[in-house]
Design an enzyme around this catalytic site. Structure first.
Site, PDB file in Angstrom:
ATOM      1  CG  ASP A 146      -2.072  -1.000   1.061  1.00  0.00           C
ATOM      2  OD1 ASP A 146      -2.636  -1.076  -0.042  1.00  0.00           O
ATOM      3  OD2 ASP A 146      -2.388  -1.716   2.022  1.00  0.00           O
ATOM      4  CD  GLU A 177      -4.133   1.985  -1.826  1.00  0.00           C
ATOM      5  OE1 GLU A 177      -3.833   1.104  -0.988  1.00  0.00           O
ATOM      6  OE2 GLU A 177      -4.636   1.713  -2.936  1.00  0.00           O
ATOM      7  CG  HIS A 180      -6.381  -0.126   2.272  1.00  0.00           C
ATOM      8  ND1 HIS A 180      -6.434  -0.203   0.892  1.00  0.00           N
ATOM      9  CD2 HIS A 180      -7.639   0.151   2.678  1.00  0.00           C
ATOM     10  CE1 HIS A 180      -7.673   0.014   0.497  1.00  0.00           C
ATOM     11  NE2 HIS A 180      -8.419   0.231   1.555  1.00  0.00           N
ATOM     12  CE1 TYR A 184      -4.280  -6.318   4.778  1.00  0.00           C
ATOM     13  CE2 TYR A 184      -3.658  -4.392   3.495  1.00  0.00           C
ATOM     14  CZ  TYR A 184      -4.401  -5.546   3.636  1.00  0.00           C
ATOM     15  OH  TYR A 184      -5.265  -5.933   2.642  1.00  0.00           O
ATOM     16  CD  GLU A 240      -4.355  -0.018  -6.591  1.00  0.00           C
ATOM     17  OE1 GLU A 240      -4.860   0.143  -5.471  1.00  0.00           O
ATOM     18  OE2 GLU A 240      -4.407   0.832  -7.503  1.00  0.00           O
ATOM     19  CD  GLU A 274      -6.133  -1.863  -2.849  1.00  0.00           C
ATOM     20  OE1 GLU A 274      -6.027  -1.294  -3.959  1.00  0.00           O
ATOM     21  OE2 GLU A 274      -5.513  -1.475  -1.835  1.00  0.00           O
ATOM     22  CG  HIS A 277      -8.235   1.861  -5.296  1.00  0.00           C
ATOM     23  ND1 HIS A 277      -7.460   1.562  -4.185  1.00  0.00           N
ATOM     24  CD2 HIS A 277      -9.185   2.737  -4.877  1.00  0.00           C
ATOM     25  CE1 HIS A 277      -7.936   2.236  -3.141  1.00  0.00           C
ATOM     26  NE2 HIS A 277      -8.975   2.945  -3.539  1.00  0.00           N
TER      27      HIS A 277
END
EC number: 1.17.4.1
Length: 410
Positions: A146, A177, A180, A184, A240, A274, A277
């Site tokens: 990301d 992003e 994201h 994570y 992506e 994603e 995107h």
């Protein structure tokens, strides 16, 4: 009779006899006669200087109608050439691009909304060492990837694209992003208690060779000065749309087994984002006048497929989760075919979806999980402003390269 001089006349006479010459050097105002020049002449001179500077800047701007990284063949690209209206959003000129931005805006969520309270029990009691190894490395890949996507958006795409509607989307994508990546990182921080292991995973690009290989492929496209915007757009659609696909599927495999509800819910939200995107990349691609040849598009996609298949069947084998490696390869080919079609190419693999558990999973978020807000995760009223006639929707559909979009169900 003598006339007597009054005191006032005496003072006046004395002043007249004084020597007013000073030994000091006199100021010479006559040399330039500046105090006698009309004000309009000075103003005219200033205006002339300003005009000269403006003309010089105008010539420089004319010489830079394209961003320095753009190629001569891209000079007639409306998305890329200098747009004097780029600082003002309205009136909207690219309605389908604007609708895509509003769709992304309506899908906003934050890392704090992910409930990880049940995940630790599964991590400590229901997963074996192989499964923990696989999940931790997948999360490490995602956390780094990301950041790479954002690097491209900040360093290249946001500056190259000149229309404000697309810049709105890219600005929102950068924010998502970041969310994201935060998610994570939070997952790694929650599952992995050993500090040295955390550091190892957070620095995956440097410490894990198979992740470094995927990162290098994406980074090469960011720094490539010889490629066109269209080529790089395809490459990051592959990042992506393909590089993430197998990892998403592996985490959904855990959902099928009833494991790690926090991880799998975040995976659903992120995979939807994603997918959007990737859709957006295909939409922008459809607006370009000079697109790469179908052969070059195919080469980029095939290269990405090869790297992703190697990653999930050899370097970090999905067999660690109990998934079939051949089926994973087939699934990656299936996703690649759909991306090729969205970019205007023909399918080359003609693979079917081998994973039944992915049939009801949509990269656009059309799910039936009523206990969570993932199915209809929209901020109230956001999408109302984007309602257009069916004709507009049909135009947007066609400009995506056919009847396929990444928000369709698998």
């Amino acid at each position: 009779m003598s006339v007597q001089t009054s005191p006032s006349k005496q003072v006046t006479s004395g002043i007249q006899n004084l020597n007013m010459d000073s030994p000091a050097k006199k100021l010479d105002f006559g040399a330039t006669d500046k105090e006698n020049k009309p004000f309009d002449e000075d103003l005219a001179k200033l205006e002339a200087e300003i005009d000269a500077e403006h003309n010089a800047n105008k010539k420089a701007a004319e010489a830079k109608k394209m961003a320095p990284t753009l190629k001569p063949e891209e000079a007639n690209e409306p998305l890329l050439t200098e747009n004097p209206q780029r600082f003002v959003l309205f009136p909207i000129k690219y309605h389908e691009i604007w609708q895509m931005y509003k769709k992304a805006e309506a899908s906003f969520w934050t890392a704090e909304e992910i409930d990880l309270s049940k995940d630790l029990h599964d991590w400590n009691n229901r997963l074996n060492d192989d499964e923990k190894f696989f999940i931790s490395h997948i999360l490490a890949f995602f956390a780094a990837s990301d950041g790479i996507v954002n690097e491209n958006l900040v360093e290249r795409f946001s500056g190259e694209v000149q229309i404000p509607e697309a810049r709105c989307f890219y600005g929102f994508q950068i924010m998502m992003e970041n969310i994201h990546s935060e998610t994570y990182s939070l997952l790694i921080d929650t599952y992995i208690k050993e500090p040295s292991q955390r550091t190892y995973l957070f620095n995956a690009i440097d410490t894990i060779p198979c992740i470094r290989k995927k990162a290098d492929w994406a980074l090469r496209w960011i720094t490539d000065k010889s490629s066109t915007f269209a080529q790089r757009l395809v490459a990051f659609a592959a990042v992506e749309g393909i590089f993430f696909s197998g990892a998403f599927a592996s985490i959904f495999w855990l959902k099928k087994r009833g494991l790690m509800p926090g991880l799998t819910f975040s995976n659903e939200l992120i995979s939807r984002d994603e997918g959007l995107h990737t859709d957006f990349a295909c939409l922008l691609f459809s607006h370009l006048n000079n697109r790469p040849s179908k052969q070059l598009i195919q080469e980029i996609i095939v290269d990405a497929v090869r790297i992703e298949q190697e990653f999930l069947t050899e370097a970090l084998p999905c067999a660690l989760l109990g998934m079939n490696a051949d089926l994973m390869k087939q699934y990656i080919e299936f996703v690649a075919d759909r991306l090729l079609v969205a970019l205007g190419n023909e399918k080359i693999y003609r693979s079917t979806n081998p994973f039944d558990f992915m049939e009801n999973i949509s990269l656009g978020g059309k799910t039936n999980f009523f206990e969570k807000r993932v199915g209809d995760y929209q901020k109230a009223g956001v999408m109302n402003s984007t309602k257009k006639a069916d004709a507009d929707a049909e135009v947007a559909k066609n400009e995506n390269g056919g009847d396929f979009t990444f928000d369709e169900d698998f």
